[in-house]
Design a protein around this motif. Sequence first.
Motif: not given
Length: 238
Positions: A151-157
Motif C-alpha cells: 500500500a505504501r508503494l502504491h500510494f507513493a507511485v
Amino acid sequence: MTDLAIRCSEAHVSYFVRTNRQLIRSVIRGQKPEIRVIEAVKGVTFDVNVGESVGLIGPNGSGKTSLLQAMTGLLPLNKGEVLVKSVPTFLGVQAVLRPQLTGWRNIQLGLLAQGLSKSEAENMTGSVADFCELGDFLDLPMETFSSGMKARLHFAVATALAPDILLIDEALAVGDRSFQKKSSERLEEHRAKAGTILLVSHNLEEVRQSCQRVIWLEGGVIVADGPANDVIEAYEAS
C-alpha cells in the motif's frame, strides 16, 4: 464541464454471478445455470468540482468501491454515465503492479505508465523510493511485501505526479503515524494544485480531516451529500 472534474448521472453497476453449487446442479439437471444479479450501484447522481476533496462513506457492500471502479472504466455501467475531465488514477490496497518484479522496477513501471519518459522516470525513482520508506525491501520482489508495504508503494507511485483526479480506496491509513502524516500532507499539496480527490474510507476521522464534503452511500443509493461534519454526524447517529 469547465469547472467539473466528475459528473455521475443515474449510474447503475450490477454484477452477474452464479455459485459453483448452482452450476453443478444445473449441469446435472440439464438446465440453464441460474444467474444472480447483484445491484451494487443504483442510479447514483452527483457532480464533483475541480479541486474538491470528497469522502465516500457507508457500510460494507454499499457500492463505494464499485462506484470508484466504474469511474476508471474497470467496471462497466449497466445504465447511466460517468464523465471525467481526465483519466482518474485509482489507488487501492488491492491494486496490483507486478508482484514478481522488485520494488525498484515497479516504481519505474508505475511512473512510465503515467506518461513519463524513461529518463524522467529514472530521475524520479529515487524520490518515490524515499517517500515510501521501504529501504532494502525495494530490492526484493513485491510478492514478498506485506499488504501495508504494498500500500505504501502504491500510494507513493500513484501520487508522485499529482494526478488531476485521484480515487483512493482504503489506502491512505497505511504504515505508522509518521507515514500517515506524510500521506495526508501530500494529498494537501495535490489539493492546492487543484487536484480532485475521492476518498473511500471506514476511518471517519480520516475522512473528516481530508475532505470538505462527504457522500453517504448505502444499499447502492445516496443517503446524504453535504458538508463533511454534517453527513458524518448523521451517519454516526444512524
